[in-house]
Design an enzyme around this catalytic site. Sequence first.
Site, PDB file in Angstrom:
ATOM      1  N   LYS A  25       0.794  -1.109   0.167  1.00  8.97           N
ATOM      2  CA  LYS A  25      -0.130  -0.008  -0.070  1.00  8.97           C
ATOM      3  C   LYS A  25       1.009   1.315  -0.064  1.00  8.97           C
ATOM      4  CE  LYS A  25      -2.475   0.993   3.734  1.00  8.97           C
ATOM      5  NZ  LYS A  25      -1.946   2.230   4.722  1.00  8.97           N
ATOM      6  N   ARG A  30       2.529   6.081  -3.108  1.00  9.83           N
ATOM      7  CA  ARG A  30       3.369   6.872  -3.786  1.00  9.83           C
ATOM      8  C   ARG A  30       3.558   6.769  -5.188  1.00  9.83           C
ATOM      9  NH1 ARG A  30       4.457   5.668   1.307  1.00  9.83           N
ATOM     10  NH2 ARG A  30       5.829   7.105   2.464  1.00  9.83           N
ATOM     11  N   GLY A  79      -5.682   7.439   5.354  1.00  7.08           N
ATOM     12  CA  GLY A  79      -4.587   8.531   5.890  1.00  7.08           C
ATOM     13  C   GLY A  79      -3.838   9.012   4.940  1.00  7.08           C
ATOM     14  N   ARG A 107      -7.999  13.699  13.072  1.00  7.73           N
ATOM     15  CA  ARG A 107      -6.581  13.178  12.902  1.00  7.73           C
ATOM     16  C   ARG A 107      -5.790  14.782  12.189  1.00  7.73           C
ATOM     17  NH1 ARG A 107      -5.620   7.698   9.804  1.00  7.73           N
ATOM     18  NH2 ARG A 107      -3.467   8.224  10.365  1.00  7.73           N
ATOM     19  N   SER A 182       9.756   6.963  11.583  1.00  5.11           N
ATOM     20  CA  SER A 182       9.808   6.404  10.226  1.00  5.11           C
ATOM     21  C   SER A 182      10.567   6.732   9.160  1.00  5.11           C
ATOM     22  CB  SER A 182       8.184   6.432  10.080  1.00  5.11           C
ATOM     23  OG  SER A 182       7.355   5.990  10.933  1.00  5.11           O
ATOM     24  N   ASP A 298       4.157   0.659  12.668  1.00  2.00           N
ATOM     25  CA  ASP A 298       3.071  -0.260  12.076  1.00  2.00           C
ATOM     26  C   ASP A 298       3.070  -1.592  12.293  1.00  2.00           C
ATOM     27  OD1 ASP A 298       1.570   1.843  11.120  1.00  2.00           O
ATOM     28  OD2 ASP A 298       2.243   1.571   8.932  1.00  2.00           O
ATOM     29  N   LYS A 325      -3.190   7.485  14.886  1.00  2.00           N
ATOM     30  CA  LYS A 325      -3.616   6.719  13.595  1.00  2.00           C
ATOM     31  C   LYS A 325      -5.139   6.549  13.784  1.00  2.00           C
ATOM     32  CE  LYS A 325       0.718   5.652  12.550  1.00  2.00           C
ATOM     33  NZ  LYS A 325       1.402   5.527  11.374  1.00  2.00           N
ATOM     34  N   ARG A 373      -5.423  -2.870  11.205  1.00  2.00           N
ATOM     35  CA  ARG A 373      -4.314  -3.595  12.024  1.00  2.00           C
ATOM     36  C   ARG A 373      -4.614  -4.342  13.248  1.00  2.00           C
ATOM     37  NH1 ARG A 373      -0.746  -2.797   8.192  1.00  2.00           N
ATOM     38  NH2 ARG A 373      -0.095  -0.887   7.480  1.00  2.00           N
TER      39      ARG A 373
END
Length: 415
Positions: A25, A30, A79, A107, A182, A298, A325, A373
């Site tokens: 994903k 991207r 997101g 968010r 990250s 994640d 998240k 998740r």
Amino acid sequence: MNQQVITLTHPSKIINGTVQLTGSKSESNRALIIQALGKEKVQIKNLSQAFDTVTLKEALQLAANPQSEINKIDIGPAGTAMRFLTAYLNLIKGNFILTGSERMQQRPIGILVDALKTIGADIHYESKSGFPPLKIEGGMIQGKDKISIKGNISSQYISALLLIAATLKKGLTLEIEGELTSRPYVTMTLNMLREVGIQYVWVNNTIHISHQEIQEATIYVEPDWSAASYWYAIVALSNSGSIVLPGLRKNSLQGDIAIVEIMSHFGVASSFEEDGLHLTKISEPSGKTFFDMKECPDLAQTIVVVAAALRRDISLTGLETLKIKETDRIAALKTEIGKFGAKLVEDGTTYHIKTDEVFEPTTISFATYEDHRMAMAFAPLALVFKNINIEEPHVVEKSYPDFWKHLANQNFIIT
């Protein structure tokens, strides 16, 4: 899988076979932005079937063909799409309202909006300052070419800016303030830009991309390492486990390849072969007790659940971003592992898993909090407890739509 609740059992607790994962994903989203900026010079192979990617693809098609004076783009709970479109929509002609689900509107997006306004974007908040929905007037005329942005909130803000940088008439110099969370996701963005001919300079905390044309290229999207992490959990919690995941590479762009090293401490051996990645249950997990998740947050839910189920008391750090998240993942984890006696204890920026009171209920139900998740991290517990229920199982469509089908293929009984 539109049921409100599903029940999972796995009588044999033996796992063996091959699982073909969907495209990443993160890479897919991207690639779609790069393709849109490249005016169709870029082809994409193995695009993810995840809801987030399908949503972004449809949003980009709508943006390219505005239907009215003000075009509403609703990305639901996606997101990455929210962050990337907040940057991208400034570059094309048209007026847009960019919105999302109720949770998406909670968010924060202010740091990215402020950065974009600094370079000339015309963005206004439709409701609460700092949060979607956003009103964006496209066709931005660039003013400044240098911005500073905090590095410890969301790497997606930084990636959103980097993706549009080469298209800006003056290019962009991005100064990252403080520690970068990250980092692998930022590296992924830059490496994918390089695949289409975009050069960059990254020195210390500053990344510079000059104005450049995207070149003709084909981007191959690798299978999703985040999805692979759930198969690591399944192998770790099985009595006997062996799984092949085709297409995963040792030199992956994805930060979640960190699961290879992390799960070696929980009894899963990894071997990269010609036909893919082989996972094997081994009898000797390590005694490692401290894990830094800063570059792969994640994976945190998967690791917390596996540790709790194996009764491994461990400590984790680098979880700061989990609170903003799809849900507050820290709060959700505390509640759900508490249902079988495990605890997640917060100690500043370190979190301790305590398992001395873990027990085995006959049946246990796990909430998913509209978070894909949560569903996929807790599903492997069917290998530990006799029966488990997963509420709102459809949430997996966000990133791994075939998850339940793949579990059924591995003799999980799903009713």
